[in-house]
Design a protein around this motif. Sequence first.
Motif, PDB file in Angstrom:
ATOM      1  N   SER A 285      -5.277 -16.144  -1.359  1.00 38.09           N
ATOM      2  CA  SER A 285      -5.000 -15.202  -0.278  1.00 38.09           C
ATOM      3  C   SER A 285      -5.751 -13.887  -0.430  1.00 38.09           C
ATOM      4  O   SER A 285      -5.192 -12.836  -0.182  1.00 38.09           O
ATOM      5  N   ALA A 286      -7.015 -13.934  -0.847  1.00 37.55           N
ATOM      6  CA  ALA A 286      -7.780 -12.695  -0.964  1.00 37.55           C
ATOM      7  C   ALA A 286      -7.860 -11.997   0.388  1.00 37.55           C
ATOM      8  O   ALA A 286      -7.998 -12.633   1.427  1.00 37.55           O
ATOM      9  N   ARG A 287      -7.762 -10.690   0.347  1.00 39.90           N
ATOM     10  CA  ARG A 287      -7.862  -9.880   1.559  1.00 39.90           C
ATOM     11  C   ARG A 287      -9.019  -8.902   1.414  1.00 39.90           C
ATOM     12  O   ARG A 287      -9.453  -8.613   0.304  1.00 39.90           O
ATOM     13  N   TYR A 288      -9.475  -8.391   2.550  1.00 38.85           N
ATOM     14  CA  TYR A 288     -10.644  -7.515   2.544  1.00 38.85           C
ATOM     15  C   TYR A 288     -10.319  -6.201   3.219  1.00 38.85           C
ATOM     16  O   TYR A 288      -9.536  -6.152   4.168  1.00 38.85           O
ATOM     17  N   ASP A 289     -10.948  -5.140   2.712  1.00 39.24           N
ATOM     18  CA  ASP A 289     -10.652  -3.781   3.148  1.00 39.24           C
ATOM     19  C   ASP A 289     -11.966  -3.029   3.243  1.00 39.24           C
ATOM     20  O   ASP A 289     -12.711  -2.949   2.263  1.00 39.24           O
ATOM     21  N   ALA A 290     -12.266  -2.487   4.439  1.00 40.15           N
ATOM     22  CA  ALA A 290     -13.497  -1.708   4.589  1.00 40.15           C
ATOM     23  C   ALA A 290     -13.294  -0.271   4.133  1.00 40.15           C
ATOM     24  O   ALA A 290     -14.226   0.527   4.149  1.00 40.15           O
ATOM     25  N   ARG A 291     -12.075   0.057   3.746  1.00 40.00           N
ATOM     26  CA  ARG A 291     -11.825   1.393   3.202  1.00 40.00           C
ATOM     27  C   ARG A 291     -12.100   1.341   1.714  1.00 40.00           C
ATOM     28  O   ARG A 291     -11.398   0.649   0.973  1.00 40.00           O
ATOM     29  N   THR A 292     -13.153   2.058   1.284  1.00 35.44           N
ATOM     30  CA  THR A 292     -13.597   1.917  -0.098  1.00 35.44           C
ATOM     31  C   THR A 292     -13.284   3.146  -0.945  1.00 35.44           C
ATOM     32  O   THR A 292     -13.639   3.188  -2.112  1.00 35.44           O
ATOM     33  N   ASP A 293     -12.630   4.139  -0.359  1.00 38.02           N
ATOM     34  CA  ASP A 293     -12.216   5.274  -1.180  1.00 38.02           C
ATOM     35  C   ASP A 293     -10.986   4.864  -1.999  1.00 38.02           C
ATOM     36  O   ASP A 293     -10.351   3.851  -1.715  1.00 38.02           O
ATOM     37  N   ASP A 294     -10.669   5.660  -3.015  1.00 36.72           N
ATOM     38  CA  ASP A 294      -9.498   5.385  -3.842  1.00 36.72           C
ATOM     39  C   ASP A 294      -8.240   5.450  -2.991  1.00 36.72           C
ATOM     40  O   ASP A 294      -7.909   6.498  -2.444  1.00 36.72           O
ATOM     41  N   HIS A 295      -7.574   4.339  -2.862  1.00 37.04           N
ATOM     42  CA  HIS A 295      -6.273   4.374  -2.193  1.00 37.04           C
ATOM     43  C   HIS A 295      -5.474   3.175  -2.664  1.00 37.04           C
ATOM     44  O   HIS A 295      -5.993   2.295  -3.335  1.00 37.04           O
ATOM     45  N   TYR A 296      -4.223   3.155  -2.297  1.00 40.54           N
ATOM     46  CA  TYR A 296      -3.305   2.184  -2.883  1.00 40.54           C
ATOM     47  C   TYR A 296      -2.601   1.398  -1.794  1.00 40.54           C
ATOM     48  O   TYR A 296      -2.555   1.803  -0.647  1.00 40.54           O
ATOM     49  N   HIS A 297      -2.093   0.248  -2.194  1.00 41.73           N
ATOM     50  CA  HIS A 297      -1.545  -0.676  -1.204  1.00 41.73           C
ATOM     51  C   HIS A 297      -0.094  -1.017  -1.478  1.00 41.73           C
ATOM     52  O   HIS A 297       0.341  -1.065  -2.620  1.00 41.73           O
ATOM     53  N   SER A 298       0.611  -1.283  -0.396  1.00 44.69           N
ATOM     54  CA  SER A 298       1.922  -1.911  -0.519  1.00 44.69           C
ATOM     55  C   SER A 298       1.782  -3.317   0.048  1.00 44.69           C
ATOM     56  O   SER A 298       1.041  -3.542   1.005  1.00 44.69           O
ATOM     57  N   ARG A 299       2.471  -4.259  -0.583  1.00 42.41           N
ATOM     58  CA  ARG A 299       2.371  -5.644  -0.139  1.00 42.41           C
ATOM     59  C   ARG A 299       3.764  -6.231  -0.004  1.00 42.41           C
ATOM     60  O   ARG A 299       4.599  -6.116  -0.901  1.00 42.41           O
ATOM     61  N   CYS A 300       4.003  -6.862   1.147  1.00 44.23           N
ATOM     62  CA  CYS A 300       5.295  -7.498   1.391  1.00 44.23           C
ATOM     63  C   CYS A 300       5.309  -8.864   0.687  1.00 44.23           C
ATOM     64  O   CYS A 300       4.441  -9.695   0.916  1.00 44.23           O
ATOM     65  N   VAL A 301       6.304  -9.065  -0.175  1.00 41.16           N
ATOM     66  CA  VAL A 301       6.358 -10.310  -0.940  1.00 41.16           C
ATOM     67  C   VAL A 301       6.757 -11.492  -0.061  1.00 41.16           C
ATOM     68  O   VAL A 301       6.607 -12.641  -0.450  1.00 41.16           O
ATOM     69  N   GLN A 302       7.271 -11.189   1.131  1.00 39.71           N
ATOM     70  CA  GLN A 302       7.715 -12.282   2.000  1.00 39.71           C
ATOM     71  C   GLN A 302       6.607 -12.736   2.958  1.00 39.71           C
ATOM     72  O   GLN A 302       6.276 -13.902   3.008  1.00 39.71           O
ATOM     73  N   CYS A 303       6.024 -11.797   3.720  1.00 35.70           N
ATOM     74  CA  CYS A 303       5.033 -12.203   4.727  1.00 35.70           C
ATOM     75  C   CYS A 303       3.597 -11.917   4.272  1.00 35.70           C
ATOM     76  O   CYS A 303       2.650 -12.335   4.929  1.00 35.70           O
ATOM     77  N   GLY A 304       3.433 -11.200   3.179  1.00 37.41           N
ATOM     78  CA  GLY A 304       2.091 -10.967   2.655  1.00 37.41           C
ATOM     79  C   GLY A 304       1.362  -9.794   3.277  1.00 37.41           C
ATOM     80  O   GLY A 304       0.218  -9.510   2.916  1.00 37.41           O
ATOM     81  N   GLN A 305       2.003  -9.108   4.224  1.00 38.65           N
ATOM     82  CA  GLN A 305       1.354  -7.969   4.875  1.00 38.65           C
ATOM     83  C   GLN A 305       0.971  -6.900   3.845  1.00 38.65           C
ATOM     84  O   GLN A 305       1.762  -6.566   2.961  1.00 38.65           O
ATOM     85  N   VAL A 306      -0.246  -6.390   3.984  1.00 42.80           N
ATOM     86  CA  VAL A 306      -0.742  -5.351   3.075  1.00 42.80           C
ATOM     87  C   VAL A 306      -1.025  -4.091   3.874  1.00 42.80           C
ATOM     88  O   VAL A 306      -1.694  -4.146   4.900  1.00 42.80           O
ATOM     89  N   ARG A 307      -0.499  -2.984   3.419  1.00 42.96           N
ATOM     90  CA  ARG A 307      -0.737  -1.707   4.088  1.00 42.96           C
ATOM     91  C   ARG A 307      -1.244  -0.687   3.085  1.00 42.96           C
ATOM     92  O   ARG A 307      -0.989  -0.790   1.891  1.00 42.96           O
ATOM     93  N   ASP A 308      -1.933   0.337   3.636  1.00 37.99           N
ATOM     94  CA  ASP A 308      -2.345   1.459   2.805  1.00 37.99           C
ATOM     95  C   ASP A 308      -1.141   2.354   2.539  1.00 37.99           C
ATOM     96  O   ASP A 308      -0.368   2.641   3.451  1.00 37.99           O
ATOM     97  N   VAL A 309      -1.013   2.802   1.304  1.00 36.52           N
ATOM     98  CA  VAL A 309       0.002   3.794   0.981  1.00 36.52           C
ATOM     99  C   VAL A 309      -0.591   5.163   1.286  1.00 36.52           C
ATOM    100  O   VAL A 309      -1.656   5.495   0.759  1.00 36.52           O
ATOM    101  N   PRO A 310       0.051   5.938   2.157  1.00 34.01           N
ATOM    102  CA  PRO A 310      -0.510   7.259   2.467  1.00 34.01           C
ATOM    103  C   PRO A 310      -0.416   8.191   1.258  1.00 34.01           C
ATOM    104  O   PRO A 310       0.460   8.025   0.412  1.00 34.01           O
ATOM    105  N   GLY A 311      -1.332   9.161   1.200  1.00 36.74           N
ATOM    106  CA  GLY A 311      -1.241  10.182   0.166  1.00 36.74           C
ATOM    107  C   GLY A 311      -2.046   9.862  -1.066  1.00 36.74           C
ATOM    108  O   GLY A 311      -2.859   8.951  -1.079  1.00 36.74           O
ATOM    109  N   GLN A 312      -1.795  10.612  -2.078  1.00 29.87           N
ATOM    110  CA  GLN A 312      -2.613  10.609  -3.282  1.00 29.87           C
ATOM    111  C   GLN A 312      -2.001   9.777  -4.392  1.00 29.87           C
ATOM    112  O   GLN A 312      -0.880   9.307  -4.295  1.00 29.87           O
TER     113      GLN A 312
END
Length: 147
Positions: free
Chosen positions: A88-115
């Motif tokens: 289930s590799a995912r791709y992100d065109a945002r290449t600056d340092d940032h972090y993700h949250s991932r739903c263990v049920q549906c697999g949705q990946v979102r950017d975590v706002p902030g530093q």
Amino acid sequence: MPLTARVRPEQADALLRDALEANGQRFTDQRAAVYRFLLGTTSHPTADEVFTAVRADIADISLATVYKALETLVSCSLAVKLSYGDDSARYDARTDDHYHSRCVQCGQVRDVPGQVPELLPQLHVGDGFRVQGYRVEVIGLCPACAD
Ligand SMILES: [Zn+2]
Ligand SMILES: [Zn+2]
């Protein structure tokens, strides 16, 4: 620096062309379509999802071509590949340092706002290990799955 996060669609082709040429790769309409789609989404899509979206514009594109285009973007540092130890590799065109949250049920990946959480730079990893960065992933349930 959040470079690609601010790329406008009309800049995408020029950016892609430069990056491909710098890496000895050819600019193709397929690669451009894949890159434009990736820049325009925050959904961290899988290759399958990119394929489904791009096929709407380029009817004869194949999943293999999409996959190769994504890997090319990664090798040119225009995208980041998020691997989860399965298919289930995912791709992100945002290449600056940032972090993700991932739903263990549906697999949705979102950017975590902030530093970066302030604690992290103080981590002591151990003897002689030279820290170059962090990969932080927050796991849990997205709002839809938490209901
Ligand atoms: Zn979910
Ligand atoms: Zn991201």
